[in-house]
Design a protein around this motif. Structure first.
Motif, PDB file in Angstrom:
ATOM      1  N   GLY A 168      43.045 -16.515  23.219  1.00 14.23           N
ATOM      2  CA  GLY A 168      42.669 -15.658  22.104  1.00 14.23           C
ATOM      3  C   GLY A 168      42.839 -14.197  22.438  1.00 14.23           C
ATOM      4  O   GLY A 168      43.370 -13.842  23.496  1.00 14.23           O
ATOM      5  N   LEU A 169      42.372 -13.361  21.519  1.00 12.48           N
ATOM      6  CA  LEU A 169      42.417 -11.907  21.685  1.00 12.48           C
ATOM      7  C   LEU A 169      41.004 -11.414  21.980  1.00 12.48           C
ATOM      8  O   LEU A 169      40.090 -11.657  21.185  1.00 12.48           O
ATOM      9  CB  LEU A 169      42.951 -11.259  20.410  1.00 12.48           C
ATOM     10  N   VAL A 170      40.839 -10.752  23.116  1.00 11.68           N
ATOM     11  CA  VAL A 170      39.526 -10.239  23.503  1.00 11.68           C
ATOM     12  C   VAL A 170      39.677  -8.818  24.031  1.00 11.68           C
ATOM     13  O   VAL A 170      40.772  -8.379  24.356  1.00 11.68           O
ATOM     14  CB  VAL A 170      38.854 -11.125  24.580  1.00 11.68           C
ATOM     15  N   GLN A 171      38.540  -8.154  24.143  1.00 12.96           N
ATOM     16  CA  GLN A 171      38.543  -6.811  24.720  1.00 12.96           C
ATOM     17  C   GLN A 171      38.340  -6.888  26.229  1.00 12.96           C
ATOM     18  O   GLN A 171      37.808  -7.879  26.753  1.00 12.96           O
ATOM     19  CB  GLN A 171      37.438  -5.975  24.083  1.00 12.96           C
ATOM     20  N   ALA A 172      38.748  -5.839  26.895  1.00 10.44           N
ATOM     21  CA  ALA A 172      38.568  -5.768  28.338  1.00 10.44           C
ATOM     22  C   ALA A 172      37.092  -5.964  28.687  1.00 10.44           C
ATOM     23  O   ALA A 172      36.207  -5.439  27.999  1.00 10.44           O
ATOM     24  CB  ALA A 172      39.058  -4.426  28.865  1.00 10.44           C
ATOM     25  N   GLY A 173      36.855  -6.750  29.730  1.00  5.62           N
ATOM     26  CA  GLY A 173      35.500  -7.050  30.159  1.00  5.62           C
ATOM     27  C   GLY A 173      34.935  -8.333  29.598  1.00  5.62           C
ATOM     28  O   GLY A 173      33.892  -8.819  30.068  1.00  5.62           O
ATOM     29  N   GLU A 193      45.751  -6.500  32.289  1.00 10.46           N
ATOM     30  CA  GLU A 193      46.759  -7.102  33.172  1.00 10.46           C
ATOM     31  C   GLU A 193      46.695  -8.633  33.164  1.00 10.46           C
ATOM     32  O   GLU A 193      47.614  -9.296  33.664  1.00 10.46           O
ATOM     33  CB  GLU A 193      46.593  -6.594  34.594  1.00 10.46           C
ATOM     34  N   ASP A 194      45.639  -9.192  32.608  1.00 16.19           N
ATOM     35  CA  ASP A 194      45.521 -10.649  32.504  1.00 16.19           C
ATOM     36  C   ASP A 194      46.227 -11.186  31.260  1.00 16.19           C
ATOM     37  O   ASP A 194      46.294 -12.410  31.072  1.00 16.19           O
ATOM     38  CB  ASP A 194      44.053 -11.065  32.460  1.00 16.19           C
ATOM     39  N   THR A 195      46.737 -10.303  30.417  1.00 21.16           N
ATOM     40  CA  THR A 195      47.437 -10.737  29.224  1.00 21.16           C
ATOM     41  C   THR A 195      48.670 -11.544  29.601  1.00 21.16           C
ATOM     42  O   THR A 195      49.517 -11.092  30.367  1.00 21.16           O
ATOM     43  CB  THR A 195      47.850  -9.511  28.380  1.00 21.16           C
ATOM     44  N   ALA A 196      48.752 -12.768  29.073  1.00 22.18           N
ATOM     45  CA  ALA A 196      49.858 -13.670  29.417  1.00 22.18           C
ATOM     46  C   ALA A 196      49.700 -14.953  28.620  1.00 22.18           C
ATOM     47  O   ALA A 196      48.670 -15.194  27.987  1.00 22.18           O
ATOM     48  CB  ALA A 196      49.851 -13.989  30.911  1.00 22.18           C
ATOM     49  N   VAL A 197      50.719 -15.784  28.690  1.00 22.20           N
ATOM     50  CA  VAL A 197      50.589 -17.164  28.238  1.00 22.20           C
ATOM     51  C   VAL A 197      50.160 -17.984  29.453  1.00 22.20           C
ATOM     52  O   VAL A 197      50.803 -17.917  30.507  1.00 22.20           O
ATOM     53  CB  VAL A 197      51.918 -17.698  27.671  1.00 22.20           C
TER      54      VAL A 197
END
Length: 130
Positions: free
Chosen positions: A10-15, A92-96
């Protein structure tokens, strides 16, 4: 044969935190070691990046340095599922993210290589905004 379905992205905010799940069907789940890999958008030609590994019984786990202390891999052999709890997410954790099943006994030197694993989920997108 093992069929696996990833979910929980999903889409989340940092933290923030997310929990990814991998549901497996087919051959006996407990004969496989499990792992999570990720692939960064725009870098499809690059090798998938190792994230975490758990052995067939759940007694041993290994993590990439970039996620150590933030991510936790687990499995439930009775339910044929594997999970990745991700805390303190950053952009930086954004990925599939992909779950993978591999040989029950895997050399430590091989657990971070995509070619070690025989079966893969379809991937689930994780997007972390700053």
């Amino acid at each position: 044969q093992v069929q696996m379905v990833d979910s929980g992205g999903g889409l989340v905010q940092a933290g923030a935190s997310l929990r990814l799940s991998c549901a497996a069907s087919g051959r006996t789940f407990s004969i496989y070691a499990m792992a999570w890999f990720r692939q960064t958008p725009g870098k499809e030609g690059k090798e998938r990046e190792f994230v975490a590994h758990i052995n067939w019984s759940g007694s041993s786990t290994y993590y990439a340095d970039s996620v150590k202390g933030r991510f936790t891999i687990s499995r439930d052999n009775a339910k044929n599922t594997a999970s990745l709890q991700m805390n303190s997410l950053n952009p930086e954790d954004t990925a599939v993210y992909f779950c993978a099943a591999g040989p029950r006994f895997t050399a430590i030197s091989a657990i971070n290589r995509p070619e070690t694993y025989n079966y893969w989920g379809q991937g689930t997108q994780v997007t972390v905004s700053s």
